[in-house]
Motif scaffolding. Structure first.
Motif, PDB file in Angstrom:
ATOM      1  N   ALA A  61       0.832  -1.203   0.000  1.00 29.45           N
ATOM      2  CA  ALA A  61       0.000   0.000   0.000  1.00 29.45           C
ATOM      3  C   ALA A  61       0.872   1.261   0.000  1.00 29.45           C
ATOM      4  CB  ALA A  61      -0.936  -0.002   1.206  1.00 29.45           C
ATOM      5  N   THR A  62       1.943   1.241   0.760  1.00 27.49           N
ATOM      6  CA  THR A  62       2.847   2.393   0.839  1.00 27.49           C
ATOM      7  C   THR A  62       3.535   2.646  -0.490  1.00 27.49           C
ATOM      8  OG1 THR A  62       3.223   1.987   3.196  1.00 27.49           O
ATOM      9  CG2 THR A  62       4.860   3.334   2.043  1.00 27.49           C
ATOM     10  N   VAL A  63       4.071   1.601  -1.082  1.00 29.00           N
ATOM     11  CA  VAL A  63       4.764   1.738  -2.369  1.00 29.00           C
ATOM     12  C   VAL A  63       3.800   2.239  -3.437  1.00 29.00           C
ATOM     13  CG1 VAL A  63       5.846   0.400  -4.233  1.00 29.00           C
ATOM     14  CG2 VAL A  63       6.601   0.092  -1.869  1.00 29.00           C
ATOM     15  N   ASP A  64       2.598   1.698  -3.441  1.00 31.44           N
ATOM     16  CA  ASP A  64       1.628   2.114  -4.453  1.00 31.44           C
ATOM     17  C   ASP A  64       1.183   3.558  -4.244  1.00 31.44           C
ATOM     18  OD1 ASP A  64       0.023   1.309  -6.802  1.00 31.44           O
ATOM     19  OD2 ASP A  64      -1.634   1.799  -5.454  1.00 31.44           O
ATOM     20  N   PHE A  65       0.988   3.958  -2.999  1.00 37.38           N
ATOM     21  CA  PHE A  65       0.614   5.347  -2.705  1.00 37.38           C
ATOM     22  C   PHE A  65       1.711   6.293  -3.179  1.00 37.38           C
ATOM     23  CE2 PHE A  65       0.667   9.090   0.025  1.00 37.38           C
ATOM     24  CZ  PHE A  65      -0.625   9.549  -0.109  1.00 37.38           C
ATOM     25  N   GLN A  66       2.958   5.956  -2.882  1.00 35.66           N
ATOM     26  CA  GLN A  66       4.076   6.797  -3.312  1.00 35.66           C
ATOM     27  C   GLN A  66       4.160   6.864  -4.832  1.00 35.66           C
ATOM     28  OE1 GLN A  66       7.224   4.847  -1.154  1.00 35.66           O
ATOM     29  NE2 GLN A  66       7.030   6.220   0.598  1.00 35.66           N
ATOM     30  N   ARG A  67       3.947   5.753  -5.496  1.00 36.15           N
ATOM     31  CA  ARG A  67       3.973   5.725  -6.964  1.00 36.15           C
ATOM     32  C   ARG A  67       2.873   6.615  -7.529  1.00 36.15           C
ATOM     33  NH1 ARG A  67       0.601   3.977 -10.428  1.00 36.15           N
ATOM     34  NH2 ARG A  67      -0.602   2.885  -8.860  1.00 36.15           N
ATOM     35  N   ALA A  68       1.675   6.491  -6.981  1.00 33.59           N
ATOM     36  CA  ALA A  68       0.541   7.265  -7.480  1.00 33.59           C
ATOM     37  C   ALA A  68       0.746   8.764  -7.247  1.00 33.59           C
ATOM     38  CB  ALA A  68      -0.753   6.787  -6.819  1.00 33.59           C
ATOM     39  N   MET A  69       1.234   9.133  -6.080  1.00 31.37           N
ATOM     40  CA  MET A  69       1.461  10.553  -5.799  1.00 31.37           C
ATOM     41  C   MET A  69       2.609  11.111  -6.630  1.00 31.37           C
ATOM     42  SD  MET A  69      -0.962  11.566  -3.991  1.00 31.37           S
ATOM     43  CE  MET A  69      -0.373  13.226  -3.772  1.00 31.37           C
ATOM     44  N   THR A  70       3.618  10.305  -6.886  1.00 34.49           N
ATOM     45  CA  THR A  70       4.708  10.732  -7.775  1.00 34.49           C
ATOM     46  C   THR A  70       4.163  11.015  -9.164  1.00 34.49           C
ATOM     47  OG1 THR A  70       6.364   9.514  -6.513  1.00 34.49           O
ATOM     48  CG2 THR A  70       6.922  10.043  -8.794  1.00 34.49           C
ATOM     49  N   ASN A  71       3.268  10.168  -9.630  1.00 37.90           N
ATOM     50  CA  ASN A  71       2.641  10.392 -10.941  1.00 37.90           C
ATOM     51  C   ASN A  71       1.822  11.676 -10.957  1.00 37.90           C
ATOM     52  OD1 ASN A  71       3.777   8.065 -11.945  1.00 37.90           O
ATOM     53  ND2 ASN A  71       1.943   6.827 -11.682  1.00 37.90           N
TER      54      ASN A  71
END
Length: 180
Positions: A61-71
């Motif tokens: 969940a953390t990795v995906d949240f960071q990926r999405a916010m980076t996008n």
């Protein structure tokens, strides 16, 4: 009482369609660790497996949240760079450097089309919804598992003082292991 598992299922089937955001597999965790151990003894191995699964879900969940916010931020700043290249004034080009997130969003909105702005808003709302569901899923599954472990310990004849010394502090949801 609303069943959280059904709420997540509804969310996945309706609101989450077409999204690639990670959602904690609450129903799978519930079936594997809560339902399966209602009539079986809870072993140290079970506790360790549960802890591993929860940590894995947190990490995903953390990795995906960071990926999405980076996008999201890449999209915002790409638009600012694009709009600065279209306008040749030196003042406008330097204006985008070092801006705060709030100002960057305001600049994005003033330079983006209505559809681009709506798309960004939808993306941010989707990320927010996924984060809320993930946090609640993790909170609920840990609470259920701790309750089940506590009930199992009481059934074995342990008293509350021994049980509480073997359990983690309620504020620390990262460790479920019993001390031996």
């Amino acid at each position: 009482m609303v069943k959280f598992g059904r709420h997540i299922q509804f969310y996945l089937e309706n609101e989450h369609k077409g999204s690639d955001l990670y959602i904690v597999p609450y129903n799978n965790l519930r079936d594997e660790f809560i339902s399966a151990y209602q009539s079986k003894p809870i072993t140290q191995t079970c506790i360790e497996q549960f802890e591993s699964e929860v940590r894995s879900s947190i990490q995903n969940a953390t990795v995906d949240f960071q990926r999405a916010m980076t996008n999201v931020w890449s999209q915002v700043f790409a638009k600012l760079v694009e709009s600065n290249h279209d306008d040749n004034s030196a003042a406008k080009k330097t204006q985008a450097r070092g801006v705060t997130p709030d100002l960057a969003l305001r600049m994005y909105i003033s330079n983006a089309t209505v559809d681009e702005s709506k798309g960004l808003l939808k993306t941010v709302r989707d990320i927010h919804a996924a984060a809320l569901i993930n946090a609640e899923a993790l909170r609920k599954i840990v609470k259920k598992f701790e309750k089940q472990v506590h009930e199992h310990e009481q059934h074995l004849g342990g008293n509350d003082d021994d049980t509480n010394s073997n359990r983690t502090n309620e504020g620390d949801k990262n460790s479920f292991s019993k001390k031996k």
